[in-house]
Enzyme design. Structure first.
Site, PDB file in Angstrom:
ATOM      1  N   TYR A 161       0.860  -1.186   0.000  1.00  0.00           N
ATOM      2  CA  TYR A 161       0.000   0.000   0.000  1.00  0.00           C
ATOM      3  C   TYR A 161       0.895   1.234   0.000  1.00  0.00           C
ATOM      4  O   TYR A 161       1.854   1.310   0.781  1.00  0.00           O
ATOM      5  CB  TYR A 161      -0.878  -0.016   1.253  1.00  0.00           C
ATOM      6  CG  TYR A 161      -1.768   1.199   1.431  1.00  0.00           C
ATOM      7  CD1 TYR A 161      -1.470   2.175   2.384  1.00  0.00           C
ATOM      8  CD2 TYR A 161      -2.906   1.384   0.654  1.00  0.00           C
ATOM      9  CE1 TYR A 161      -2.282   3.279   2.556  1.00  0.00           C
ATOM     10  CE2 TYR A 161      -3.732   2.491   0.823  1.00  0.00           C
ATOM     11  CZ  TYR A 161      -3.407   3.445   1.774  1.00  0.00           C
ATOM     12  OH  TYR A 161      -4.207   4.536   1.948  1.00  0.00           O
ATOM     13  N   ASP A 169       9.431   3.066  -1.090  1.00  0.00           N
ATOM     14  CA  ASP A 169       8.438   3.746  -0.271  1.00  0.00           C
ATOM     15  C   ASP A 169       8.786   3.477   1.193  1.00  0.00           C
ATOM     16  O   ASP A 169       8.446   2.424   1.731  1.00  0.00           O
ATOM     17  CB  ASP A 169       7.035   3.248  -0.614  1.00  0.00           C
ATOM     18  CG  ASP A 169       5.984   3.914   0.260  1.00  0.00           C
ATOM     19  OD1 ASP A 169       4.776   3.638   0.073  1.00  0.00           O
ATOM     20  OD2 ASP A 169       6.371   4.713   1.140  1.00  0.00           O
ATOM     21  N   LYS A 188       5.056  10.034   8.042  1.00  0.00           N
ATOM     22  CA  LYS A 188       4.957   9.495   9.414  1.00  0.00           C
ATOM     23  C   LYS A 188       6.004  10.089  10.371  1.00  0.00           C
ATOM     24  O   LYS A 188       5.948  11.256  10.727  1.00  0.00           O
ATOM     25  CB  LYS A 188       4.997   7.969   9.364  1.00  0.00           C
ATOM     26  CG  LYS A 188       3.751   7.368   8.645  1.00  0.00           C
ATOM     27  CD  LYS A 188       3.722   5.867   8.690  1.00  0.00           C
ATOM     28  CE  LYS A 188       2.709   5.297   7.739  1.00  0.00           C
ATOM     29  NZ  LYS A 188       1.343   5.231   8.296  1.00  0.00           N
TER      30      LYS A 188
HETATM   31  P1  KE4 Z   1      -0.672   8.593   4.167  1.00  0.00           P
HETATM   32  O1  KE4 Z   1      -1.191   9.251   2.911  1.00  0.00           O
HETATM   33  O2  KE4 Z   1      -1.729   7.786   4.888  1.00  0.00           O
HETATM   34  O3  KE4 Z   1       0.081   9.571   5.079  1.00  0.00           O
HETATM   35  O4  KE4 Z   1       0.498   7.561   3.722  1.00  0.00           O
HETATM   36  C1  KE4 Z   1       0.174   6.535   2.804  1.00  0.00           C
HETATM   37  C2  KE4 Z   1       1.187   5.424   2.936  1.00  0.00           C
HETATM   38  C3  KE4 Z   1       2.182   5.315   1.981  1.00  0.00           C
HETATM   39  N1  KE4 Z   1       3.118   4.338   2.050  1.00  0.00           N
HETATM   40  C4  KE4 Z   1       3.121   3.444   3.067  1.00  0.00           C
HETATM   41  C5  KE4 Z   1       4.184   2.390   3.099  1.00  0.00           C
HETATM   42  C6  KE4 Z   1       2.138   3.517   4.098  1.00  0.00           C
HETATM   43  O5  KE4 Z   1       2.160   2.623   5.104  1.00  0.00           O
HETATM   44  C7  KE4 Z   1       1.148   4.523   4.036  1.00  0.00           C
HETATM   45  C8  KE4 Z   1       0.063   4.660   5.078  1.00  0.00           C
HETATM   46  N2  KE4 Z   1      -0.004   3.627   6.071  1.00  0.00           N
HETATM   47  C9  KE4 Z   1      -1.309   3.367   6.619  1.00  0.00           C
HETATM   48  C10 KE4 Z   1      -1.170   2.266   7.672  1.00  0.00           C
HETATM   49  N3  KE4 Z   1      -0.712   1.058   7.130  1.00  0.00           N
HETATM   50  C11 KE4 Z   1      -1.930   4.593   7.182  1.00  0.00           C
HETATM   51  C12 KE4 Z   1      -3.085   4.333   8.134  1.00  0.00           C
HETATM   52  C13 KE4 Z   1      -4.348   4.870   7.570  1.00  0.00           C
HETATM   53  O6  KE4 Z   1      -4.608   4.646   6.360  1.00  0.00           O
HETATM   54  O7  KE4 Z   1      -5.068   5.517   8.355  1.00  0.00           O
END
Ligand code: KE4
Length: 422
Positions: free
Chosen positions: A141, A236, A264
């Site tokens: 993801y 990523d 993060k």
């Molecule tokens: P955000 O757009 O949610 O800040 O980041 C997306 C993203 C991109 N790449 C990786 C490897 C990620 O893990 C994420 C977001 N992680 C999720 C949890 N696995 C965010 C939690 C959520 O969607 O609320």
């Protein structure tokens, strides 16, 4: 019953009562606690229940909640600035710190989320290579950008959505899917259309199908394929950056990506993201080059101050990562002992402070196929038991739990005691 009262009213005004799907606890069929405060490794909900927090805002809070240095940096900045939409010295300080302390970042662009970082990195790679196709991996993801919502992980996997309505076929026709830790599946795509592939984007340690570390030869092999076909390798590191090591997974594996995405931890708990890499690629970005990407709140001074405080604190205290390694080992070995003792079907994968307990009869979990063997009903029973006993975990089998600087050995012992009762 404040938790239920608040959540039920939230459902009237926000779809699912949340601003991000995984928080709704839908996959575990219960209402989520409404959190009110956090301190160190603890969070407290609106009914005064205290939990040991292993979600850490999905990764960012590696220093623990209410970190005094991050708070002070925010308070000091607020005396002068909230937002200007203009260059500030603090954004330079964070950008310079990241370029100087990370190995493969000559230049960096700040954005406001991990999704913005990854979608912008893809656009830059397409602009730089003048090619359209990208490779991502089933179960990984990278945020909610249309082009990624094909066999994605995290909430898409948790909710069992094949992709997502609202994503036109045209948006995903250039997204090729390969299998994680299966270099052959990548090689096949390159042999078929290598000269049309702009980039591979990969989580160097997958966290969004649960934690599945890449095999070294998998990452090394992709580096060679990208070199051979003139494609870019994008790591990523939104989750793994400053998490599995200060310099991220690329320093653990010794594989050099062309571009890296962050978010993060780098914001100290405030909304941010960034992407960076080789100067010759980054210089293609507007206003230096033709690839356009912009953002009103990008580089916001308060966010940059929080991020700078967090990253300098992590950089200056390598013993923090030794502590995480020590208690991470304690947790892994404790879980394996209990699983054996009680005949619980658990495989635990860990990389630094990123951990997942997979409820599967398999002896290992190294691929997305392995992940799919998990018993999500058993996971749900485990999740509820842990929550009722003061352990706050990600409400999904396909997520990572996080341990940080403020987790103590006693916190880990408590986790293991509650697991033993399960
Ligand atoms: P955000 O757009 O949610 O800040 O980041 C997306 C993203 C991109 N790449 C990786 C490897 C990620 O893990 C994420 C977001 N992680 C999720 C949890 N696995 C965010 C939690 C959520 O969607 O609320």
């Amino acid at each position: 019953m404040r938790n239920v009262k608040i959540f039920e009213e939230s459902e009237k005004y926000m779809p699912g009562g949340v601003n991000s799907p995984v928080r709704a606890f839908k996959s575990v069929g219960m209402n989520p606690p409404i959190l009110k405060s956090g301190n160190g490794s603890r969070v407290v909900d609106e009914e005064g229940n205290e939990y040991i927090d292993f979600v850490a805002s999905w990764g960012p809070m590696i220093l623990g909640h209410n970190d005094e240095d991050v708070i002070k940096a925010i308070e000091d900045m607020l005396k002068n600035a909230i937002s200007f939409g203009a260059p500030t010295e603090i954004e330079l300080k964070l950008a310079k710190h990241m370029c100087e302390t990370l190995d493969n970042i000559d230049m960096i662009r700040m954005v406001n989320s991990g999704t913005e970082a990854t979608m912008s990195a893809i656009k830059l790679a397409r602009g730089y290579t003048k090619r359209d196709k990208i490779i991502k991996f089933a179960g990984c993801y990278h945020g909610h950008f249309d082009g990624f919502l094909v066999e994605a992980g995290s909430g898409v996997l948790t909710e069992g959505i094949p992709g997502s309505p609202g994503v036109p076929e045209a948006s995903v026709k250039n997204t090729l899917i390969a299998q994680y830790n299966d270099l052959e599946s990548v090689k096949m795509l390159f042999e078929k259309e290598g000269n049309e592939i702009a980039a591979i984007i990969v989580e160097p340690v997958a966290g969004n199908m649960g934690v599945v570390p890449a095999k070294p030869e998998f990452l090394k092999g992709m580096r060679e394929l990208c070199d051979k076909y003139g494609s870019l390798l994008i790591f990523d590191e939104v989750m793994t950056g400053f998490r599995v090591a200060y310099k991220g997974a690329q320093s653990v594996y010794g594989v050099k990506p062309d571009l890296t995405t962050f978010a993060k931890i780098m914001g100290g708990g405030l909304p941010t993201g960034a992407y960076g890499g080789r100067r010759e690629i980054m210089s293609q970005l507007s206003p230096m080059g033709p690839v356009y990407q912009a953002g009103t709140m990008s580089g916001n001074p308060v966010v940059m101050a929080a991020g700078y405080a967090a990253l300098t604190k992590l950089y200056e205290n390598p013993k923090y990562y030794e502590h995480i390694e020590e208690i991470g080992t304690l947790l892994k070995e404790g879980v394996e002992e209990i699983a054996k003792e009680k005949g619980l079907p658990i495989v635990i994968n860990r990389c630094g402070g990123m951990i997942t307990l997979f409820f599967t009869k398999e002896s290992k979990v190294e691929t997305y196929e392995d992940v799919k063997t998990c018993d999500t009903d058993l996971f749900t029973r485990y999740f509820k038991h842990m929550l009722e006993n003061g352990i706050y975990l990600p409400p999904s089998q396909f997520e990572a739990m996080f341990i940080g600087v403020k987790h103590s050995k006693e916190d880990i012992e408590k986790f293991l005691d509650v697991l033993r009762k399960f």
